[in-house]
Scaffold this motif. Structure first.
Motif, PDB file in Angstrom:
ATOM      1  N   THR A 195       0.836  -1.203   0.000  1.00 16.52           N
ATOM      2  CA  THR A 195       0.000   0.000   0.000  1.00 16.52           C
ATOM      3  C   THR A 195       0.872   1.255   0.000  1.00 16.52           C
ATOM      4  O   THR A 195       0.422   2.327  -0.417  1.00 16.52           O
ATOM      5  N   LYS A 196       2.123   1.125   0.439  1.00 14.69           N
ATOM      6  CA  LYS A 196       3.040   2.269   0.418  1.00 14.69           C
ATOM      7  C   LYS A 196       3.431   2.654  -1.003  1.00 14.69           C
ATOM      8  O   LYS A 196       3.951   3.752  -1.232  1.00 14.69           O
ATOM      9  N   LEU A 197       3.211   1.728  -1.944  1.00 24.22           N
ATOM     10  CA  LEU A 197       3.469   2.029  -3.349  1.00 24.22           C
ATOM     11  C   LEU A 197       2.179   2.345  -4.096  1.00 24.22           C
ATOM     12  O   LEU A 197       2.173   2.441  -5.318  1.00 24.22           O
ATOM     13  N   GLY A 198       1.091   2.505  -3.352  1.00 20.81           N
ATOM     14  CA  GLY A 198      -0.147   2.947  -3.969  1.00 20.81           C
ATOM     15  C   GLY A 198      -1.121   1.864  -4.349  1.00 20.81           C
ATOM     16  O   GLY A 198      -2.218   2.158  -4.832  1.00 20.81           O
ATOM     17  N   LEU A 199      -0.767   0.596  -4.158  1.00 17.90           N
ATOM     18  CA  LEU A 199      -1.735  -0.460  -4.424  1.00 17.90           C
ATOM     19  C   LEU A 199      -2.817  -0.436  -3.356  1.00 17.90           C
ATOM     20  O   LEU A 199      -2.540  -0.135  -2.189  1.00 17.90           O
ATOM     21  N   MET A 202      13.506  -0.063  -1.073  1.00 17.63           N
ATOM     22  CA  MET A 202      13.621  -0.618   0.278  1.00 17.63           C
ATOM     23  C   MET A 202      13.250   0.426   1.329  1.00 17.63           C
ATOM     24  O   MET A 202      12.511   0.134   2.277  1.00 17.63           O
ATOM     25  N   ARG A 203      13.761   1.632   1.167  1.00 17.47           N
ATOM     26  CA  ARG A 203      13.463   2.677   2.149  1.00 17.47           C
ATOM     27  C   ARG A 203      12.001   3.096   2.108  1.00 17.47           C
ATOM     28  O   ARG A 203      11.433   3.487   3.114  1.00 17.47           O
ATOM     29  N   GLU A 204      11.382   2.993   0.934  1.00 19.11           N
ATOM     30  CA  GLU A 204       9.966   3.318   0.814  1.00 19.11           C
ATOM     31  C   GLU A 204       9.104   2.298   1.552  1.00 19.11           C
ATOM     32  O   GLU A 204       8.105   2.647   2.190  1.00 19.11           O
ATOM     33  N   LEU A 205       9.500   1.020   1.491  1.00 19.48           N
ATOM     34  CA  LEU A 205       8.679  -0.053   2.060  1.00 19.48           C
ATOM     35  C   LEU A 205       9.008  -0.349   3.518  1.00 19.48           C
ATOM     36  O   LEU A 205       8.114  -0.643   4.314  1.00 19.48           O
ATOM     37  N   ALA A 264       3.119   1.870  -8.042  1.00 19.26           N
ATOM     38  CA  ALA A 264       2.916   0.446  -8.278  1.00 19.26           C
ATOM     39  C   ALA A 264       3.423   0.060  -9.654  1.00 19.26           C
ATOM     40  O   ALA A 264       3.965  -1.027  -9.858  1.00 19.26           O
ATOM     41  N   LYS A 265       3.253   0.955 -10.635  1.00 25.33           N
ATOM     42  CA  LYS A 265       3.717   0.664 -11.984  1.00 25.33           C
ATOM     43  C   LYS A 265       5.240   0.636 -12.047  1.00 25.33           C
ATOM     44  O   LYS A 265       5.832  -0.141 -12.790  1.00 25.33           O
ATOM     45  N   VAL A 266       5.881   1.511 -11.294  1.00 21.13           N
ATOM     46  CA  VAL A 266       7.343   1.482 -11.227  1.00 21.13           C
ATOM     47  C   VAL A 266       7.803   0.135 -10.696  1.00 21.13           C
ATOM     48  O   VAL A 266       8.697  -0.510 -11.250  1.00 21.13           O
ATOM     49  N   SER A 267       7.182  -0.315  -9.605  1.00 19.07           N
ATOM     50  CA  SER A 267       7.597  -1.580  -8.998  1.00 19.07           C
ATOM     51  C   SER A 267       7.350  -2.743  -9.935  1.00 19.07           C
ATOM     52  O   SER A 267       8.142  -3.679 -10.002  1.00 19.07           O
TER      53      SER A 267
END
Length: 389
Positions: free
Chosen positions: A212-216, A297-300, A342-345
């Motif tokens: 969810t931290k990446l927008g999912l 990694m730092r984002e998650l 999410a698309k970046v990941s």
């Protein structure tokens, strides 16, 4: 004006008194099998089984030692509480978002494991990922794909056999490390103990929440089904029934308890993380985007985890977590409603998976296998397939 201190997240029923005994506990059934195998000098047969286990999806090989054959037959049944509908929903979620989830396993799950100083000790003790990073990442990725592919936990799937193999590998670690006079059980606990196992399981079972931290955006029903699927997998891995969380909320409480108990800075964790980061940088093509590994990694990961593992500071690529993420927008229908993060990941995970797949299937010997259904769902292709196309 003084600020009001924020209380730590709830641990629910998971007190130290409840969890401490599990640090001294292995897994009796698998431990007994391994002890008998070593006592009877049948190690070569077990090693052969380990190497060929992926192909033994239907019948137990007749040449296996009796103790091992009995073990495989006794540990492949679903638990009575398993809900097939939830399991299928969880696996369907992986089929849809598996690329982001796979990247999260490498950029959230593994770093969290390395932040637990006591668990990190056994990984370096057994020549873990700091020396054999390639093998450990392949094993992790293959395990996840095997159990989370639709049907992977059924009689025709690879998942149950893979879980049984890992269960035996853990018992082998306990057999060898536990005999080492330098291993300080009073400080680190039993090697590959129950608490460390359930903690590792949670880094896989709670991936939707991390993403969810990446927008999912997942519904609570989806998160619950995904957790339930991993709860079933935990059963196959031999995690004690009293330690398997009852539901998603119980799992979240256990996660907080383990974080409070185990996250500590250690040189082992730092070494493991550096090896992981270097490996992922090597696998993602080019050098300009190397910083994305650490940025993700730092984002998650929490600040506590990042500090415990000595995660380096981010470079300019941290901005890709924001406005510049449109550069990696995918055409996958399943991702159309997802955020740019999410698309970046998903884009990075595609590069990583294609790199693993193409490099590990060369020469006719498959050591990393992406199920065909997932290749199609994720629009993946090996280097050979791209060249042929």
């Amino acid at each position: 004006m003084s600020s009001v201190p924020v209380p730590p997240p709830s641990r629910g029923r998971w007190t130290d008194a409840v969890l401490d005994p599990f640090r001294a506990m292995g897994e009796p059934l698998a431990d007994a099998v391994i002890q008998q195998v070593f006592a009877n000098n049948e190690v070569d047969a077990v090693n052969q089984m380990m190497r060929s286990l992926h192909s033994n999806t239907h019948l137990v090989p007749a040449e296996l030692p009796d103790a091992l054959e009995d073990y495989l037959n006794q540990t492949d049944d679903w638990p009575e509480w398993a809900d097939p509908v939830k399991v299928q929903l969880g696996q369907n979620l992986f089929q849809r978002y598996g690329m982001q989830m796979t990247l999260a396993y490498f950029t959230w799950s593994l770093p969290c494991c390395y932040a637990w100083a006591k668990a990190a000790k056994v990984l370096t003790w057994t020549n873990g990922i700091d020396k054999h990073v390639h093998r450990r990442i392949i094993e992790t990725a293959q395990f996840v794909l095997d159990v989370m592919t639709e049907g992977g936990l059924g009689p025709q799937g690879f998942g149950v056999r893979t879980a049984q193999k890992i269960r035996l590998l853990h018992a082998t670690i306990r057999h060898h490390v536990g005999k080492d006079p330098k291993w300080q059980a009073s400080e680190y606990g039993t090697p590959a103990n129950q608490e460390d196992h359930v903690a590792t399981l949670l880094t896989l079972a709670l991936v939707p929440k991390a993403l969810t931290k990446l927008g999912l955006d997942f519904t609570r029903e989806e998160e619950d089904a995904y957790f339930h699927c991993w709860r079933v997998i935990g059963h196959f891995l031999g995690i004690h029934q009293d330690l398997l969380p009852r539901d998603l909320e119980d799992a979240e409480h256990l996660w907080e308890a383990i974080q409070q108990r185990q996250v500590r800075h250690s040189e082992d964790g730092v070494a493991l993380t550096k090896a992981l980061v270097d490996y992922l940088k090597m696998r993602i093509p080019g050098t300009m985007m190397d910083g994305v590994v650490v940025s993700t990694m730092r984002e998650l990961c929490s600040e506590a985890v990042s500090e415990a593992i000595g995660l380096e500071k981010t470079d300019w690529t941290r901005h890709l977590m924001g406005p510049m993420r449109w550069m990696f927008a995918l055409s996958d229908e399943a991702q159309d409603q997802s955020s740019m993060a999410a698309k970046v990941s998903a884009s990075l995970s595609r590069k990583l998976l294609e790199s693993l797949h193409s490099s590990e299937t060369g020469g006719g010997r498959v050591t990393f296998r992406i199920p065909k259904s997932l290749q199609e769902s994720w629009n993946l292709a090996s280097a050979e397939e791209k060249k042929a196309g």
